[in-house]
Design a protein around this motif. Structure first.
Motif, PDB file in Angstrom:
ATOM      1  N   ARG A   1      -1.399 -14.476 -35.305  1.00 56.53           N
ATOM      2  CA  ARG A   1      -2.767 -13.943 -35.360  1.00 56.53           C
ATOM      3  C   ARG A   1      -3.745 -15.069 -35.668  1.00 56.53           C
ATOM      4  O   ARG A   1      -3.523 -15.895 -36.545  1.00 56.53           O
ATOM      5  CB  ARG A   1      -2.888 -12.848 -36.419  1.00 56.53           C
TER       6      ARG A   1
ATOM      7  N   HIS B   1       2.712  -3.816 -28.811  1.00 57.60           N
ATOM      8  CA  HIS B   1       2.704  -3.829 -30.277  1.00 57.60           C
ATOM      9  C   HIS B   1       1.539  -4.642 -30.847  1.00 57.60           C
ATOM     10  O   HIS B   1       1.418  -4.748 -32.069  1.00 57.60           O
ATOM     11  CB  HIS B   1       4.024  -4.387 -30.808  1.00 57.60           C
ATOM     12  N   LEU B   2       0.717  -5.225 -29.980  1.00 52.50           N
ATOM     13  CA  LEU B   2      -0.431  -6.004 -30.438  1.00 52.50           C
ATOM     14  C   LEU B   2      -1.707  -5.204 -30.221  1.00 52.50           C
ATOM     15  O   LEU B   2      -1.836  -4.485 -29.230  1.00 52.50           O
ATOM     16  CB  LEU B   2      -0.519  -7.337 -29.694  1.00 52.50           C
ATOM     17  N   ASP B   3      -2.650  -5.354 -31.137  1.00 54.94           N
ATOM     18  CA  ASP B   3      -3.916  -4.648 -30.953  1.00 54.94           C
ATOM     19  C   ASP B   3      -4.709  -5.223 -29.785  1.00 54.94           C
ATOM     20  O   ASP B   3      -5.306  -4.502 -29.003  1.00 54.94           O
ATOM     21  CB  ASP B   3      -4.751  -4.695 -32.240  1.00 54.94           C
ATOM     22  N   ASP B   4      -4.694  -6.564 -29.658  1.00 52.26           N
ATOM     23  CA  ASP B   4      -5.379  -7.230 -28.557  1.00 52.26           C
ATOM     24  C   ASP B   4      -4.789  -8.626 -28.430  1.00 52.26           C
ATOM     25  O   ASP B   4      -4.781  -9.391 -29.411  1.00 52.26           O
ATOM     26  CB  ASP B   4      -6.882  -7.311 -28.811  1.00 52.26           C
ATOM     27  N   ALA B   5      -4.295  -8.965 -27.252  1.00 54.90           N
ATOM     28  CA  ALA B   5      -3.660 -10.268 -27.059  1.00 54.90           C
ATOM     29  C   ALA B   5      -4.614 -11.418 -27.330  1.00 54.90           C
ATOM     30  O   ALA B   5      -4.181 -12.524 -27.693  1.00 54.90           O
ATOM     31  CB  ALA B   5      -3.103 -10.376 -25.634  1.00 54.90           C
TER      32      ALA B   5
ATOM     33  N   LEU C   1       3.060  -6.848 -25.848  1.00 53.43           N
ATOM     34  CA  LEU C   1       1.673  -6.409 -25.747  1.00 53.43           C
ATOM     35  C   LEU C   1       1.490  -4.962 -26.195  1.00 53.43           C
ATOM     36  O   LEU C   1       0.395  -4.579 -26.608  1.00 53.43           O
ATOM     37  CB  LEU C   1       1.175  -6.590 -24.309  1.00 53.43           C
TER      38      LEU C   1
ATOM     39  N   ALA D   1       3.873 -14.259 -31.737  1.00 54.88           N
ATOM     40  CA  ALA D   1       2.427 -14.019 -31.681  1.00 54.88           C
ATOM     41  C   ALA D   1       1.828 -14.351 -33.047  1.00 54.88           C
ATOM     42  O   ALA D   1       2.108 -13.670 -34.036  1.00 54.88           O
ATOM     43  CB  ALA D   1       2.137 -12.574 -31.303  1.00 54.88           C
TER      44      ALA D   1
ATOM     45  N   ASN E   1      -6.435 -11.803 -29.759  1.00 50.77           N
ATOM     46  CA  ASN E   1      -6.461 -12.093 -31.192  1.00 50.77           C
ATOM     47  C   ASN E   1      -5.272 -12.927 -31.647  1.00 50.77           C
ATOM     48  O   ASN E   1      -5.138 -13.202 -32.849  1.00 50.77           O
ATOM     49  CB  ASN E   1      -6.483 -10.784 -31.998  1.00 50.77           C
ATOM     50  N   TYR E   2      -4.433 -13.352 -30.701  1.00 52.32           N
ATOM     51  CA  TYR E   2      -3.198 -14.031 -31.072  1.00 52.32           C
ATOM     52  C   TYR E   2      -3.002 -15.294 -30.231  1.00 52.32           C
ATOM     53  O   TYR E   2      -3.498 -15.393 -29.098  1.00 52.32           O
ATOM     54  CB  TYR E   2      -1.996 -13.103 -30.875  1.00 52.32           C
TER      55      TYR E   2
END
Length: 212
Positions: free
Chosen positions: A118, A182-186, A180, A116, A188-189
């Motif tokens: 950013r 561990h990501l703040d918002d998919a 997902l 992922a 954004n990646y």
């Protein structure tokens, strides 16, 4: 049944018409697989098995003998250990035997990963572009190569097709769900297939051995 039954016939049956028909079926079977260009399949296996130097040559020549005609009793024992013992051990202990000699089911269940990257503000180099700028490697990132040939939108579609293909396998979907969390918002990646990234950065597709 065809994959298991035909080799048994070629190994033990001495009736020549039956052997020839079975060998022809196996050749057609492997040529059919090759003609479909299946993804992530070692096609050289099918070419080898359908050639005159392998199954056809060993099993269809006049005067071909079976296991019982071998001069040493240890040779057929060694063949049986390799043909049956190695696959059994490889399926029970995949950390010891590669999936190739172990003949393990090969349909998306190999080691994999997702990356992922950013996304950066407009005008700043993206994380993937920084890899091209800061790492000396044999080729550019796939997104860079495809963008030069097509456009950024089309290049993104091509790379997402690889990610979507990974989702066709259960462990690929599980990996995506884990990522997902561990990501703040998919959004954004940029999500990339791990094998593609490693092919570019390292030069080959790294596969870690599973823990014992």
């Amino acid at each position: 049944m065809l994959e298991f039954g035909a080799p048994v016939i070629l190994l033990f049956v001495t009736n020549r018409p039956v052997v020839l028909v079975t060998a022809a079926i196996m050749v057609i079977f492997h040529l059919y697989i090759t003609s479909n260009f299946p993804l992530a399949v070692p096609l050289e296996w099918n070419i080898f098995y359908s050639s005159r130097w392998s199954g056809c040559s060993c099993c269809t020549r006049p005067g071909t003998s079976g296991l019982g005609s071998m001069s040493s009793v240890w040779l057929p024992i060694l063949i049986m250990v390799i043909l049956f013992g190695v696959p059994v051990l490889g399926n029970l202990r995949p950390d010891l035997i590669s999936f190739l000699p172990a003949a393990r089911y090969y349909a998306g269940n190999w080691a994999t990963g997702l990356w992922a990257f950013r996304r950066t503000p407009e005008g700043q180099p993206s994380c993937e572009e920084r890899i091209d700028l800061n790492i000396v490697k044999s080729s550019k990132n796939q997104i860079t190569q495809l963008t030069e040939l097509y456009s950024s939108e089309v290049a993104e579609i091509f790379l997402q097709k690889a990610v979507a293909w990974r989702y066709m396998n259960s462990h690929g979907r599980a990996l995506s769900s884990l990522m997902l969390t561990h990501l703040d918002d998919a959004e954004n990646y940029d999500i990339r297939e791990g094998e593609f990234v490693m092919s570019s950065v390292v030069g080959w597709q790294v596969r870690r051995r599973p823990p014992a």
